[in-house]
Design an enzyme around this catalytic site. Structure first.
Site, short mmCIF file in Angstrom:
data_model
loop_
_atom_site.label_atom_id
_atom_site.label_comp_id
_atom_site.label_asym_id
_atom_site.label_seq_id
_atom_site.Cartn_x
_atom_site.Cartn_y
_atom_site.Cartn_z
N PHE A 142 5.67 62.37 51.15
CA PHE A 142 5.44 61.10 52.07
C PHE A 142 5.93 61.48 53.38
CE2 PHE A 142 6.45 57.00 54.06
CZ PHE A 142 5.02 56.16 53.79
N ASP A 207 14.33 62.43 46.69
CA ASP A 207 13.72 61.06 47.03
C ASP A 207 13.21 60.28 45.89
OD1 ASP A 207 12.31 59.00 47.85
OD2 ASP A 207 11.53 60.05 49.67
N TYR A 230 12.32 48.28 48.15
CA TYR A 230 11.20 47.11 48.14
C TYR A 230 10.03 47.45 47.47
CZ TYR A 230 9.87 50.88 51.70
OH TYR A 230 9.55 51.98 52.46
N LYS A 231 9.87 48.71 46.54
CA LYS A 231 8.91 48.86 45.82
C LYS A 231 9.05 48.26 44.51
CE LYS A 231 8.11 53.38 48.18
NZ LYS A 231 7.02 52.72 49.05
N ARG A 374 -4.93 54.08 44.68
CA ARG A 374 -3.70 53.99 44.13
C ARG A 374 -3.38 52.71 43.44
NH1 ARG A 374 1.73 55.29 47.26
NH2 ARG A 374 1.23 53.32 48.08
#
Length: 415
Positions: A142, A207, A230-231, A374
């Site tokens: 990312f 990560d 927050y995912k 995705r």
């Protein structure tokens, strides 16, 4: 489901394991996690497959945030730092989150953002290996991960940033890698990679943004780990990130972002910085109290969740979706369940308008440039029938080329 009528047509069948819609409904009735869906606010007519980007809203969050605003802030004013526990939140919330990543008390601090946590972790690792001048990073990671490493290397001066794909760690100070790839959902073998890095006497930073809350995670071998909330953890947009520091490093590791909240005695207001003992030295600034309230509400749910069941359902949901899509699109994710996280990615040269067409028809995924669709499966609220319906709508959008409508070609700011 929008535009598909009361009975979506069957998606393309990719194997003889594909189930019909009635069987998917039966699986939902048998699901040991089925009652957790009621813990979330989900709009009618929407199949939400973006848990890998922003989790759904827990029902208890609104009340918890209201309490923080009206009762704590409104009632205690500045006294909330003492009476409502605000000051201790980076550590108390860290201890609540720790079991989700296989950590213990006093090993996780919460606050700031993932980008800041990456900077802290990688910088601390370089100082623990001062004789080495190489930082290894996956250039396909990312972007913020690699960008932060590049910025740190420029700040330090004299450091080489090497691509993880080269597989050379013998002269590396630190290796930064995501357990689950944000584009494809491909999953690294954490124990095996960590062992290779340690064999080269380098330090390992993981990560966990795309794994925490979707599978069992164990950071006990890692030197440092970071992640967002927050995912899959459903703590809300802009929710605070977390930083894990292995206890064996806590006495020697240095926080290069020496903010006042990591000081040994913040309210002594000393002229010079003295790091706190333990994990608190990695705190930086004032906690974002209202964001912490939302995270605390999400953790109220997660403290009741059996993670083994979450992973089992994740595998079942993603496998079903792959089977239902069949060969309609090329699979970007690993086909083997053990090698992927809780998302399925598909290639399409016009992926962006395809995703816009899906969203207009009630199936929410997202797009990653240049050509990846995705779909993130959050086991606490995603049902098997949702997977069936999503595949049916995808088949319709592709078969009828509904994505070719002119309005879908215009890109929004967030894809």
């Amino acid at each position: 489901m929008a535009s598909t009528g009361s009975s979506p047509r069957s998606p393309q069948k990719g194997s003889n394991r594909v189930l019909d819609r009635d069987r998917c409904l039966a699986l939902d009735a048998e699901d040991p996690l089925r009652d957790f869906r009621d813990e979330f606010v989900l709009p009618e007519g929407v199949v939400y497959l973006v848990g890998n980007s922003l989790g759904a809203l827990p029902r208890r969050t609104s009340e918890r945030v209201r309490q923080a605003v009206e009762d704590e802030w409104g009632g205690h004013l500045v006294g909330g730092w003492n009476h409502a526990g605000w000051y201790a939140q980076p550590l108390t919330t860290g201890d609540r989150l720790a079991p989700l990543i296989g950590a213990g008390p006093g090993q996780v601090v919460v606050g700031n953002t993932t980008s800041i946590a990456i900077y802290q972790a990688v910088a601390a690792a370089t100082r623990l290996r001062p004789d080495r001048r190489v930082i290894v990073s996956d250039v396909r990671n990312f972007p913020t991960d690699h960008y932060m490493v590049q910025g740190l290397a420029r700040t330090l001066g004299g450091y080489e940033v090497r691509d993880f794909a080269e597989g050379r760690f013998d002269d590396a100070a630190v290796v930064l890698l995501s357990e689950v790839d944000y584009r494809t959902g491909a999953r690294h073998d954490v124990p095996a990679v960590t062992a290779r890095v340690h064999a080269a006497e380098a330090l390992m930073v993981w990560d966990l943004c795309h794994s925490v809350g979707a599978m069992e995670v164990d950071v006990s071998m890692a030197d440092f780990a970071v992640g967002c909330t927050y995912k899959y953890l459903n703590a809300g947009p802009g929710a605070p990130a977390f930083l894990y520091v292995n206890p064996r490093h806590q006495a020697a590791a240095e926080n290069v972002l020496s903010g006042w909240n990591g000081h040994a005695e913040p309210f002594a207001f000393e002229r010079d910085y003295r790091p706190a003992e333990g994990i608190r030295r990695f705190a930086v600034g004032t906690p974002h109290v209202l964001s912490f309230a939302a995270l605390e509400a999400a953790l109220d749910v997660w403290e009741r969740v059996p993670m083994r069941q979450v992973r089992a359902k994740s595998v079942a949901l993603t496998s079903l979706f792959i089977d239902l899509v069949g060969d309609a699109l090329e699979l970007a994710s690993p086909r083997e369940a053990a090698e992927r996280g809780s998302q399925v990615s598909l290639y399409h040269p016009d992926g962006y308008p395809v995703m816009r067409a899906l969203i207009d028809r009630g199936v929410h995924g997202d797009f990653r440039a240049p050509d990846i669709l995705r779909f993130g499966f959050a086991p606490l609220y995603t049902r098997f029938v949702d997977v069936y319906d999503a595949a049916a709508v995808l088949a319709e959008v592709l078969d009828k080329e509904l994505w070719r409508e002119e309005k879908y070609a215009q890109r929004l700011a967030v894809t």
